[in-house]
Design a protein around this motif. Structure first.
Motif, PDB file in Angstrom:
ATOM      1  N   GLY A  91       0.774  -1.232   0.000  1.00 46.46           N
ATOM      2  CA  GLY A  91       0.000   0.000   0.000  1.00 46.46           C
ATOM      3  C   GLY A  91       0.803   1.278   0.000  1.00 46.46           C
ATOM      4  N   LEU A  92       2.128   1.192  -0.177  1.00 50.70           N
ATOM      5  CA  LEU A  92       2.915   2.422  -0.237  1.00 50.70           C
ATOM      6  C   LEU A  92       2.455   3.299  -1.395  1.00 50.70           C
ATOM      7  CD1 LEU A  92       5.229   4.155   0.829  1.00 50.70           C
ATOM      8  CD2 LEU A  92       6.816   2.809  -0.570  1.00 50.70           C
ATOM      9  N   ASP A  93       2.011   2.702  -2.486  1.00 51.47           N
ATOM     10  CA  ASP A  93       1.530   3.472  -3.631  1.00 51.47           C
ATOM     11  C   ASP A  93       0.302   4.299  -3.265  1.00 51.47           C
ATOM     12  OD1 ASP A  93       0.197   1.030  -3.260  1.00 51.47           O
ATOM     13  OD2 ASP A  93      -0.584   1.051  -5.304  1.00 51.47           O
ATOM     14  N   VAL A  94      -0.523   3.791  -2.339  1.00 52.73           N
ATOM     15  CA  VAL A  94      -1.704   4.540  -1.899  1.00 52.73           C
ATOM     16  C   VAL A  94      -1.274   5.826  -1.211  1.00 52.73           C
ATOM     17  CG1 VAL A  94      -3.711   4.493  -0.360  1.00 52.73           C
ATOM     18  CG2 VAL A  94      -3.093   2.447  -1.676  1.00 52.73           C
ATOM     19  N   ILE A  95      -0.269   5.744  -0.345  1.00 57.02           N
ATOM     20  CA  ILE A  95       0.205   6.930   0.377  1.00 57.02           C
ATOM     21  C   ILE A  95       0.868   7.909  -0.594  1.00 57.02           C
ATOM     22  CG2 ILE A  95       1.582   7.737   2.320  1.00 57.02           C
ATOM     23  CD1 ILE A  95      -0.697   5.866   3.067  1.00 57.02           C
ATOM     24  N   LYS A  96       1.607   7.389  -1.569  1.00 60.31           N
ATOM     25  CA  LYS A  96       2.261   8.273  -2.539  1.00 60.31           C
ATOM     26  C   LYS A  96       1.231   9.037  -3.373  1.00 60.31           C
ATOM     27  CE  LYS A  96       6.743   6.006  -3.087  1.00 60.31           C
ATOM     28  NZ  LYS A  96       7.693   5.393  -4.051  1.00 60.31           N
ATOM     29  N   LYS A  97       0.144   8.400  -3.730  1.00 61.01           N
ATOM     30  CA  LYS A  97      -0.900   9.080  -4.492  1.00 61.01           C
ATOM     31  C   LYS A  97      -1.558  10.173  -3.655  1.00 61.01           C
ATOM     32  CE  LYS A  97      -2.034   5.247  -7.622  1.00 61.01           C
ATOM     33  NZ  LYS A  97      -3.052   4.224  -8.000  1.00 61.01           N
ATOM     34  N   ILE A  98      -1.717   9.923  -2.365  1.00 66.70           N
ATOM     35  CA  ILE A  98      -2.254  10.947  -1.469  1.00 66.70           C
ATOM     36  C   ILE A  98      -1.311  12.143  -1.432  1.00 66.70           C
ATOM     37  CG2 ILE A  98      -2.733  11.471   0.959  1.00 66.70           C
ATOM     38  CD1 ILE A  98      -3.740   8.585   1.262  1.00 66.70           C
ATOM     39  N   ALA A  99      -0.007  11.866  -1.359  1.00 66.06           N
ATOM     40  CA  ALA A  99       0.980  12.943  -1.329  1.00 66.06           C
ATOM     41  C   ALA A  99       0.989  13.726  -2.635  1.00 66.06           C
ATOM     42  CB  ALA A  99       2.364  12.368  -1.038  1.00 66.06           C
ATOM     43  N   GLN A 100       0.828  13.038  -3.749  1.00 65.16           N
ATOM     44  CA  GLN A 100       0.845  13.701  -5.052  1.00 65.16           C
ATOM     45  C   GLN A 100      -0.324  14.667  -5.235  1.00 65.16           C
ATOM     46  OE1 GLN A 100       0.945  10.421  -7.808  1.00 65.16           O
ATOM     47  NE2 GLN A 100       3.106   9.930  -7.376  1.00 65.16           N
ATOM     48  N   ALA A 101      -1.399  14.442  -4.472  1.00 68.40           N
ATOM     49  CA  ALA A 101      -2.562  15.333  -4.567  1.00 68.40           C
ATOM     50  C   ALA A 101      -2.273  16.701  -3.981  1.00 68.40           C
ATOM     51  CB  ALA A 101      -3.756  14.693  -3.875  1.00 68.40           C
ATOM     52  N   GLY A 102      -1.211  16.819  -3.192  1.00 65.18           N
ATOM     53  CA  GLY A 102      -0.798  18.121  -2.690  1.00 65.18           C
ATOM     54  C   GLY A 102      -1.422  18.508  -1.364  1.00 65.18           C
ATOM     55  N   THR A 103      -1.069  19.722  -0.923  1.00 61.67           N
ATOM     56  CA  THR A 103      -1.511  20.228   0.379  1.00 61.67           C
ATOM     57  C   THR A 103      -2.089  21.632   0.240  1.00 61.67           C
ATOM     58  OG1 THR A 103       0.717  21.091   0.811  1.00 61.67           O
ATOM     59  CG2 THR A 103       0.212  18.890   1.650  1.00 61.67           C
ATOM     60  N   THR A 104      -2.696  22.067   1.311  1.00 64.06           N
ATOM     61  CA  THR A 104      -3.226  23.421   1.399  1.00 64.06           C
ATOM     62  C   THR A 104      -2.987  23.914   2.819  1.00 64.06           C
ATOM     63  OG1 THR A 104      -5.176  24.815   1.008  1.00 64.06           O
ATOM     64  CG2 THR A 104      -5.542  22.704   2.104  1.00 64.06           C
ATOM     65  N   ALA A 105      -3.261  25.179   3.067  1.00 59.44           N
ATOM     66  CA  ALA A 105      -3.000  25.750   4.389  1.00 59.44           C
ATOM     67  C   ALA A 105      -4.003  25.233   5.419  1.00 59.44           C
ATOM     68  CB  ALA A 105      -3.062  27.272   4.319  1.00 59.44           C
ATOM     69  N   ASN A 106      -3.490  24.959   6.597  1.00 59.36           N
ATOM     70  CA  ASN A 106      -4.371  24.565   7.700  1.00 59.36           C
ATOM     71  C   ASN A 106      -4.789  25.810   8.485  1.00 59.36           C
ATOM     72  OD1 ASN A 106      -2.134  25.279   9.220  1.00 59.36           O
ATOM     73  ND2 ASN A 106      -1.576  23.171   9.733  1.00 59.36           N
ATOM     74  N   GLU A 107      -5.438  25.627   9.621  1.00 61.33           N
ATOM     75  CA  GLU A 107      -5.933  26.762  10.386  1.00 61.33           C
ATOM     76  C   GLU A 107      -4.807  27.657  10.893  1.00 61.33           C
ATOM     77  OE1 GLU A 107      -8.366  25.240  13.487  1.00 61.33           O
ATOM     78  OE2 GLU A 107      -9.974  24.546  12.146  1.00 61.33           O
ATOM     79  N   ALA A 108      -3.625  27.083  11.068  1.00 60.46           N
ATOM     80  CA  ALA A 108      -2.471  27.872  11.526  1.00 60.46           C
ATOM     81  C   ALA A 108      -1.719  28.513  10.379  1.00 60.46           C
ATOM     82  CB  ALA A 108      -1.536  26.985  12.337  1.00 60.46           C
ATOM     83  N   GLY A 109      -2.197  28.326   9.155  1.00 59.70           N
ATOM     84  CA  GLY A 109      -1.529  28.908   7.992  1.00 59.70           C
ATOM     85  C   GLY A 109      -0.377  28.079   7.472  1.00 59.70           C
ATOM     86  N   GLU A 110      -0.215  26.860   7.973  1.00 62.45           N
ATOM     87  CA  GLU A 110       0.870  25.992   7.513  1.00 62.45           C
ATOM     88  C   GLU A 110       0.384  25.177   6.316  1.00 62.45           C
ATOM     89  OE1 GLU A 110       2.820  25.121  11.925  1.00 62.45           O
ATOM     90  OE2 GLU A 110       1.288  23.789  11.083  1.00 62.45           O
ATOM     91  N   ASP A 111       1.247  25.050   5.335  1.00 58.07           N
ATOM     92  CA  ASP A 111       0.893  24.330   4.105  1.00 58.07           C
ATOM     93  C   ASP A 111       1.103  22.831   4.306  1.00 58.07           C
ATOM     94  OD1 ASP A 111       0.185  23.788   1.486  1.00 58.07           O
ATOM     95  OD2 ASP A 111       2.236  24.074   0.741  1.00 58.07           O
ATOM     96  N   THR A 112       0.314  22.245   5.209  1.00 61.24           N
ATOM     97  CA  THR A 112       0.496  20.825   5.536  1.00 61.24           C
ATOM     98  C   THR A 112      -0.815  20.046   5.553  1.00 61.24           C
ATOM     99  OG1 THR A 112       0.362  21.334   7.900  1.00 61.24           O
ATOM    100  CG2 THR A 112       2.571  21.241   6.928  1.00 61.24           C
ATOM    101  N   LYS A 113      -1.928  20.685   5.297  1.00 56.33           N
ATOM    102  CA  LYS A 113      -3.202  19.983   5.302  1.00 56.33           C
ATOM    103  C   LYS A 113      -3.417  19.322   3.948  1.00 56.33           C
ATOM    104  CE  LYS A 113      -8.181  20.651   5.956  1.00 56.33           C
ATOM    105  NZ  LYS A 113      -9.253  21.634   6.219  1.00 56.33           N
ATOM    106  N   PRO A 114      -3.748  18.026   3.922  1.00 55.54           N
ATOM    107  CA  PRO A 114      -3.996  17.379   2.626  1.00 55.54           C
ATOM    108  C   PRO A 114      -5.061  18.140   1.839  1.00 55.54           C
ATOM    109  CG  PRO A 114      -3.877  15.731   4.362  1.00 55.54           C
ATOM    110  CD  PRO A 114      -3.882  17.066   5.040  1.00 55.54           C
ATOM    111  N   LYS A 115      -4.758  18.406   0.571  1.00 56.51           N
ATOM    112  CA  LYS A 115      -5.701  19.180  -0.251  1.00 56.51           C
ATOM    113  C   LYS A 115      -7.013  18.418  -0.409  1.00 56.51           C
ATOM    114  CE  LYS A 115      -4.014  21.661  -3.474  1.00 56.51           C
ATOM    115  NZ  LYS A 115      -3.339  22.130  -4.724  1.00 56.51           N
ATOM    116  N   GLN A 116      -6.913  17.123  -0.536  1.00 58.21           N
ATOM    117  CA  GLN A 116      -8.104  16.285  -0.602  1.00 58.21           C
ATOM    118  C   GLN A 116      -8.243  15.535   0.722  1.00 58.21           C
ATOM    119  OE1 GLN A 116      -7.699  13.718  -4.022  1.00 58.21           O
ATOM    120  NE2 GLN A 116      -7.714  15.412  -5.490  1.00 58.21           N
TER     121      GLN A 116
END
Length: 314
Positions: free
Chosen positions: A245-270
């Protein structure tokens, strides 16, 4: 008349003789009983004194079972993001063998092998919470993608990264400390060396892709899955490795991130949802001849970073 008196005296004398004989017999029996009881008392007294001298009557401490994992409670009142899920048992959990953790994400399944020898507390905590359904229908809250840290973080039902189960424990099975690269002799000029740095100058990999670890300080329930070799110096508690299932995690990572409530760009975009998380035994524990204490923090460099199996490659 005389003969009558004589006969009466003989009868009276015989009666007295019989009474005296009975009294003598009673006294003899009494002496025998006293002798028997006296002997028994002496034997008991000697035994009691002997037992006392050997400490048989000393107060003995109540037998207790040594703790394998000392769960430290966290302040739920001071941190509303925490969730009171009780605590696992402090002893009796397997301290050898492996168990299989299956995480069913909404995008696919991931299976990890948990190492109960190197990380008995982490493995026990994951099973305890999994059995209660703690992780079901929760969102992964963080996706790191830089500075040597490439991992998906899950296990906080609040989705803030500050919550989780209201207990923690000592860091166990940390990675080997990164060693400073040695300065190898070089015949090239300093300018050329700066333009083309030596491979030895790269930071050492501490968490290989596929490593599963518990998050420090809030390691009651939060865990991370590294999807790429990472050099971060954060001391995660390594609990296992992916077997699929490593490919599952890599696909999640490829979807990118967005800002969380603290303004950090670490929240999964999806949204990344853990539909279910289960832990089952895969190998029987082996009773060690000399029990060890796995709760103490491991010495730096003593642990070995787990290597993912070939099946984790995507």
């Amino acid at each position: 008349m005389a003969s009558s008196n004589t006969r009466q005296r003989k009868l009276a004398r015989a009666k007295v003789d019989r009474q005296m004989a009975r009294r003598a017999d009673q006294e003899r029996r009494s002496r025998q009983l006293k002798a028997v009881f006296g002997g028994l008392f002496a034997i008991v007294l000697v035994g009691v004194l002997g037992a006392w001298s050997l400490g048989a009557f000393d107060a003995k401490p109540t037998d207790t079972v040594a703790e394998t994992c000392a769960w430290n409670p966290l302040d739920v009142a001071g941190n509303p993001s925490l969730k009171d899920a009780g605590k696992p048992a402090t002893s009796g959990m397997p301290t050898s063998g492996t168990s299989a953790m299956t995480v069913a994400f909404d995008s696919g399944n991931v299976v990890a092998e948990l190492d109960r020898t190197a990380a008995p507390c982490g493995a026990a905590s994951l099973k305890y919470l999994a059995d209660s359904g703690f992780y079901n229908d929760t969102k992964c809250h963080k996706l790191t993608h830089g500075e040597g840290d490439f991992a998906l973080a899950c296990g906080d039902p609040s989705g803030t990264g500050n919550g989780g189960a209201a207990y923690s424990w000592w860091t166990e099975n940390p990675p080997a400390a990164a060693e400073e690269p040695s300065a190898a002799p070089s015949t090239t000029s300093s300018a050329a060396a700066a333009a083309s740095p030596s491979p030895s100058a790269k930071a050492a990999v501490r968490y290989q892709a596929g490593t599963v670890a518990m998050t420090p300080n809030v390691n009651g329930s939060q865990f991370v899955i590294f999807y790429q070799d990472s050099t971060t110096e954060t001391a995660y508690s390594i609990v296992g490795k992916l077997t699929s299932g490593l490919d599952v995690i890599k696909k999640i990572a490829q979807a990118g991130t967005t800002a969380n409530e603290a303004g950090e760009d670490t929240k999964p975009k999806q949204d990344v949802v853990v539909k279910t998380l289960t832990v089952v035994d895969t190998t029987a524990p082996v009773s060690p001849s000399t029990p060890a204490s796995p709760t103490a923090p491991a010495a730096s460099g003593a642990a070995t970073t787990p290597k993912p199996s070939a099946s984790t490659a995507s």
